[in-house]
Design an enzyme around this catalytic site. Sequence first.
Site, mmCIF file in Angstrom:
data_model
loop_
_atom_site.group_PDB
_atom_site.id
_atom_site.type_symbol
_atom_site.label_atom_id
_atom_site.label_comp_id
_atom_site.label_asym_id
_atom_site.label_seq_id
_atom_site.Cartn_x
_atom_site.Cartn_y
_atom_site.Cartn_z
ATOM 1 N N ASP A 114 -0.931 26.350 115.286
ATOM 2 C CA ASP A 114 0.300 26.900 116.317
ATOM 3 C C ASP A 114 2.299 27.014 115.974
ATOM 4 O O ASP A 114 1.921 26.256 115.216
ATOM 5 C CB ASP A 114 0.500 26.221 117.436
ATOM 6 C CG ASP A 114 0.876 26.814 119.070
ATOM 7 O OD1 ASP A 114 1.229 27.947 118.621
ATOM 8 O OD2 ASP A 114 2.024 25.893 119.090
ATOM 9 N N ASP B 142 5.872 26.989 117.793
ATOM 10 C CA ASP B 142 6.454 25.506 118.199
ATOM 11 C C ASP B 142 5.353 24.790 119.139
ATOM 12 O O ASP B 142 4.848 24.675 119.240
ATOM 13 C CB ASP B 142 6.592 26.779 119.406
ATOM 14 C CG ASP B 142 7.600 28.127 119.335
ATOM 15 O OD1 ASP B 142 8.126 27.858 118.113
ATOM 16 O OD2 ASP B 142 7.321 28.875 119.850
HETATM 17 MG MG LIG Z 1 3.398 25.443 121.100
#
Ligand SMILES: [Mg+2]
Length: 207
Positions: free
Chosen positions: A14, A16
């Site tokens: 992922d 962020d």
């Molecule tokens: Mg995230």
Amino acid sequence: MGINEIVDRGVFLDRDGVINELIYYVEHGVVDSPFAVEQVRLIPGVCEAINKFHELGFKVIIVSNQPGMAKGYLSQGVFDKIRKKMNDELAKEGASCDGEYYCFHHPAAKVARLKTNCECRKPKPGLLLQAAKDLNIDLSQSWMIGDGLTDVQAGKSAGCQTILLGRMKCELCYLMDEQDAHPDFIAPNLREAANLIKRHKTEFMEL
Ligand SMILES: [Mg+2]
Ligand SMILES: [Zn+2]
């Protein structure tokens, strides 16, 4: 697929809260993705972790929901600048990704062309499935690492092992039960997740 064809393993990340810091928007009281290039800051240890995944023989692929454009927070130009800044920062310490897969859709988008119930928005596994196809990755030998339960769900649906980044909190345990989103492991950050996969791989190979 031919018997001699080499199949790779992947570490899906992922973006962020895993690679770059999340931003606290005081005026809205929410923590969210960076929406300006000046806000992009890598989390300490990320380059080292990505380099370790490569040493261990994994391809490293970003799989990220980015609904900012759909919601009207972000332009394509700013998104591209943020991507470039992230990659430039990684490159300063010799780290790079083998692929980046983003979902720009949102079911309640303001922008009509991005308003859809797509197959790529996590918790659906579409981004991982597409990357596996493009990059010849065996998902059963791969890992998904994220800081959200939707990352865990997408990874599990794709058949990967999963690591949730974060601290174990009771409220999260409750949500894991409710959403049937139990990760295989929990680690405080990507650096520790890389150490975990390294140990796991070593033990696995010794069997
Ligand atoms: Mg995230
Ligand atoms: Zn999508």
